[in-house]
Every structure is written in structure tokens, then in C-alpha cells.
Design a protein around this motif. Structure first.
Motif, PDB file in Angstrom:
ATOM      1  N   MET A 198     -29.484   7.078  -0.267  1.00 15.21           N
ATOM      2  CA  MET A 198     -29.851   8.497  -0.741  1.00 15.21           C
ATOM      3  C   MET A 198     -29.863   8.586  -2.258  1.00 15.21           C
ATOM      4  SD  MET A 198     -27.332  11.760  -0.134  1.00 15.21           S
ATOM      5  CE  MET A 198     -27.170  11.596   1.648  1.00 15.21           C
ATOM      6  N   ASP A 199     -31.086   9.126  -2.571  1.00 12.32           N
ATOM      7  CA  ASP A 199     -31.546   9.353  -4.156  1.00 12.32           C
ATOM      8  C   ASP A 199     -30.635  10.585  -4.626  1.00 12.32           C
ATOM      9  OD1 ASP A 199     -32.945  11.498  -3.583  1.00 12.32           O
ATOM     10  OD2 ASP A 199     -34.763  10.287  -3.387  1.00 12.32           O
ATOM     11  N   ARG A 200     -30.965  10.770  -5.872  1.00 14.85           N
ATOM     12  CA  ARG A 200     -29.849  11.993  -6.564  1.00 14.85           C
ATOM     13  C   ARG A 200     -30.455  13.374  -5.914  1.00 14.85           C
ATOM     14  NH1 ARG A 200     -29.772  14.400 -12.027  1.00 14.85           N
ATOM     15  NH2 ARG A 200     -27.456  15.388 -12.196  1.00 14.85           N
ATOM     16  N   HIS A 201     -31.790  13.296  -5.735  1.00 14.83           N
ATOM     17  CA  HIS A 201     -32.523  14.535  -5.368  1.00 14.83           C
ATOM     18  C   HIS A 201     -31.594  14.820  -3.952  1.00 14.83           C
ATOM     19  CE1 HIS A 201     -35.074  18.092  -4.694  1.00 14.83           C
ATOM     20  NE2 HIS A 201     -35.409  17.318  -3.456  1.00 14.83           N
ATOM     21  N   GLU A 202     -31.871  14.091  -3.101  1.00 14.41           N
ATOM     22  CA  GLU A 202     -31.072  14.072  -1.823  1.00 14.41           C
ATOM     23  C   GLU A 202     -29.802  14.418  -1.843  1.00 14.41           C
ATOM     24  OE1 GLU A 202     -34.141  11.389   0.905  1.00 14.41           O
ATOM     25  OE2 GLU A 202     -32.263  10.327  -0.299  1.00 14.41           O
ATOM     26  N   ARG A 203     -29.042  13.806  -2.706  1.00 16.01           N
ATOM     27  CA  ARG A 203     -27.639  14.002  -2.726  1.00 16.01           C
ATOM     28  C   ARG A 203     -27.209  15.622  -3.259  1.00 16.01           C
ATOM     29  NH1 ARG A 203     -26.604   9.919  -5.618  1.00 16.01           N
ATOM     30  NH2 ARG A 203     -26.421  11.149  -7.774  1.00 16.01           N
ATOM     31  N   LEU A 204     -27.939  15.855  -4.260  1.00 11.09           N
ATOM     32  CA  LEU A 204     -27.809  17.295  -4.835  1.00 11.09           C
ATOM     33  C   LEU A 204     -28.231  18.186  -3.639  1.00 11.09           C
ATOM     34  CD1 LEU A 204     -29.532  16.890  -8.447  1.00 11.09           C
ATOM     35  CD2 LEU A 204     -26.992  17.134  -7.846  1.00 11.09           C
ATOM     36  N   SER A 205     -29.117  18.065  -3.089  1.00 11.82           N
ATOM     37  CA  SER A 205     -29.408  18.996  -1.718  1.00 11.82           C
ATOM     38  C   SER A 205     -28.341  19.147  -0.891  1.00 11.82           C
ATOM     39  CB  SER A 205     -30.740  18.716  -1.224  1.00 11.82           C
ATOM     40  OG  SER A 205     -31.212  19.486  -0.158  1.00 11.82           O
ATOM     41  N   ALA A 206     -27.761  17.602  -0.500  1.00 12.64           N
ATOM     42  CA  ALA A 206     -26.662  17.605   0.510  1.00 12.64           C
ATOM     43  C   ALA A 206     -25.464  18.393   0.013  1.00 12.64           C
ATOM     44  CB  ALA A 206     -26.480  16.207   0.819  1.00 12.64           C
ATOM     45  N   LEU A 207     -25.309  18.353  -1.232  1.00 18.83           N
ATOM     46  CA  LEU A 207     -23.999  19.218  -1.965  1.00 18.83           C
ATOM     47  C   LEU A 207     -24.256  20.542  -1.655  1.00 18.83           C
ATOM     48  CD1 LEU A 207     -23.020  16.979  -5.029  1.00 18.83           C
ATOM     49  CD2 LEU A 207     -21.750  16.929  -2.873  1.00 18.83           C
ATOM     50  N   LEU A 208     -25.274  21.095  -1.992  1.00 19.70           N
ATOM     51  CA  LEU A 208     -25.668  22.430  -2.089  1.00 19.70           C
ATOM     52  C   LEU A 208     -25.609  22.983  -0.457  1.00 19.70           C
ATOM     53  CD1 LEU A 208     -28.388  23.209  -4.291  1.00 19.70           C
ATOM     54  CD2 LEU A 208     -26.151  24.076  -4.538  1.00 19.70           C
ATOM     55  N   ASP A 209     -26.011  22.069   0.605  1.00 20.32           N
ATOM     56  CA  ASP A 209     -25.925  22.322   1.853  1.00 20.32           C
ATOM     57  C   ASP A 209     -24.396  22.601   2.290  1.00 20.32           C
ATOM     58  OD1 ASP A 209     -28.633  22.675   2.696  1.00 20.32           O
ATOM     59  OD2 ASP A 209     -28.820  20.467   3.094  1.00 20.32           O
ATOM     60  N   MET A 210     -23.479  21.484   1.771  1.00 21.76           N
ATOM     61  CA  MET A 210     -22.114  21.503   2.170  1.00 21.76           C
ATOM     62  C   MET A 210     -21.676  22.826   1.629  1.00 21.76           C
ATOM     63  SD  MET A 210     -21.878  17.494   1.266  1.00 21.76           S
ATOM     64  CE  MET A 210     -19.933  17.390   1.117  1.00 21.76           C
ATOM     65  N   VAL A 211     -21.723  23.149   0.437  1.00 15.52           N
ATOM     66  CA  VAL A 211     -21.238  24.259  -0.236  1.00 15.52           C
ATOM     67  C   VAL A 211     -21.507  25.743   0.725  1.00 15.52           C
ATOM     68  CG1 VAL A 211     -21.311  26.016  -2.357  1.00 15.52           C
ATOM     69  CG2 VAL A 211     -20.913  23.505  -2.751  1.00 15.52           C
ATOM     70  N   GLY A 212     -22.856  25.494   0.863  1.00 14.25           N
ATOM     71  CA  GLY A 212     -23.332  26.818   1.617  1.00 14.25           C
ATOM     72  C   GLY A 212     -22.820  27.047   3.016  1.00 14.25           C
TER      73      GLY A 212
END
Length: 261
Positions: free
Chosen positions: A1-15
Motif C-alpha cells: 500500500m503506497d502513501r496515497h492509498e494509505r491516506l485514503s484508507a485513513l480518511l475512509d476509516m475516520v468517515g
């Protein structure tokens, strides 16, 4: 998982969860806690979440989360609300929809109604919207004539705002507008977080014969930055069954019909 995918995943988790923990997120994404801390600091710097001791929350910055990262919040309630809203629509109507996750669910529910199927090549209803994502989803549906207001697009909500949208809305009338809001209070009225969206939403409401606010119970009784309209301008509220009975009674006393989904 690259950084862009990780940032998106974290936003999904927060949402979805509204609160996340550094250690648990690191384990879930299989990276070090230090990496998660740097990622959360980066997202906080962009005002997409708020850092807390040991994690992050989304509650204080819900207005800044991109639409897709808010979609999972109260999803069952929003689906019930949208189904109830879609049942109010009759063939031949001109419907207004502003942006937001609940309005998007209403658009999807309209597509599923067999009574609104295409007949003889003619659309069953017309939908006027300032939301690009709704227009995108409905444009391929032959049973729905989709009309877009024009205007300048906001990145977070996909809504078109500004004078171009106002010029268009001044020329039309709507049978029914479904108004997604950020807050709705029986005394103070309906609110949006962004003043440009509030302005267009106010105009949508003024052009409709009936105004129906669609909001889950978590949005009742509060307020946001910009007022859309007074409570007296709203005919109906569709919310979920978790709504506080006292709030329901207050809306009814103010002359708003309340439907619990």
C-alpha cells in the motif's frame, strides 16, 4: 500500500468510525505507528480531520471531509429516509435535489421505483440538481430528465454554487425539493456549513411548491454557519426513528409535518 492509498484508507476509516487510534490503525494497515502519526499530521494540516492524543477524530471537521468519506455515516438511516422520500414522488413531477449523502441516496432510490419506469421513450420525471455526482449518476437513466444548474464546483461536496446557478434557478419552478442540510432546528431553521451552498439551497427552496428536509436525527436541534431558510419555509421533515420525541414535537408545533423512517 503506497502513501496515497494509505491516506485514503485513513480518511475512509475516520468517515466510517468518526474516531481512530494510532496503534490500532497501524496494525490494521500493517505499518508502523510513526508512519500513521505522520499521515494523520498531514491530513490534519489539510483540515481533513482533527488530531487527538493517540489518534484522530472527524466530528469537528465533518464539513471539510470529501463527500465519499462521509457517505458511510448513518448509512442505514439515510437509506430508510431516502426510500421514504422517493415514495413521495409522482410521475411527471419536477424534483429538486441539492448535494449531500442523503440527497444522493434519494436519487438512487428514485431510480429503483418501478412506477417511474420509462414509457414510450418519455422520461418519468425531471430532476434539477446542483450536485455533479447526482447528475453523473442520473444522466444515464432514460426514465429521468436531468437538468444541472451550472455554477462553480466545490471540491468537497461536488455542489455547483455562485451567480450562474442563481441565474438559472430564477427561471424555473419545482414541484418538490428534497433539501439535504447540515443542521435543522425547530426555532432557528435549516443550515449548511458553507455560505455558497446555503445560498443556492435557499433559492432551490424558494422555487418549490413543497420543501422537504431530509436529515438523520443527528442533525436535528443544532445549527451550522450559514442559514438556508426559516423553519416556516419547510413543509415536511423526513428523519429516522431515532429522533428525540421532544424535537419531533417542536417541529410539529412549528407547522412542519414529520415523517419517521
Amino acid at each position: 500500500m503506497d502513501r496515497h492509498e494509505r491516506l485514503s484508507a485513513l480518511l475512509d476509516m475516520v468517515g466510517q468510525r468518526e474516531k481512530i487510534d494510532v496503534e490500532a490503525s497501524a496494525e490494521e494497515l500493517d505499518v508502523s505507528p510513526a508512519t500513521i502519526r505522520r499521515d494523520l499530521d498531514h491530513l490534519a494540516g489539510r483540515r481533513l480531520l482533527t488530531r487527538t492524543r493517540g489518534g484522530a477524530v472527524a466530528s469537528n471537521v465533518a464539513y471539510d471531509l470529501p463527500l465519499r468519506h462521509k457517505a458511510a455515516r448513518n448509512a442505514p438511516e439515510k437509506q430508510r429516509i431516502s426510500a421514504a422520500a422517493a415514495r413521495l414522488v409522482e410521475r411527471g413531477m419536477v424534483i429538486g435535489l441539492n448535494g449531500g449523502t442523503t440527497s444522493t441516496e434519494v436519487a438512487r432510490a428514485l431510480v429503483l421505483r418501478p412506477e417511474l419506469a420509462e414509457r414510450d421513450g418519455s422520461p418519468a420525471l425531471t430532476v434539477v440538481t446542483n450536485a455533479l455526482n447526482i447528475a453523473h449518476e442520473l444522466a444515464v437513466r432514460p426514465n429521468i430528465k436531468i437538468v444541472v444548474t451550472g455554477g462553480v464546483a466545490r471540491q468537497h461536496s461536488f455542489e455547483l454554487t455562485g451567480p450562474l446557478a442563481s441565474l438559472f434557478l430564477d427561471q424555473i419552478t419545482l414541484d418538490l425539493v428534497f433539501l439535504g442540510v447540515d443542521a435543522f432546528d425547530a426555532e432557528r431553521g435549516a443550515f449548511a456549513h458553507h455560505e455558497g451552498e446555503a445560498s443556492i439551497n435557499r433559492l432551490l427552496a424558494s422555487r418549490a411548491r413543497q420543501v422537504t428536509v431530509i436529515a438523520d436525527s443527528g442533525k436535528l436541534g443544532g445549527h451550522a454557519f450559514a442559514r438556508i431558510c426559516d423553519t416556516a419555509a419547510v413543509d415536511q421533515l423526513i428523519t429516522d426513528s431515532g429522533a428525540d420525541p421532544a424535537q419531533v414535537a417542536a417541529f410539529e408545533a412549528a407547522g412542519v409535518e414529520v415523517l419517521l423512517a
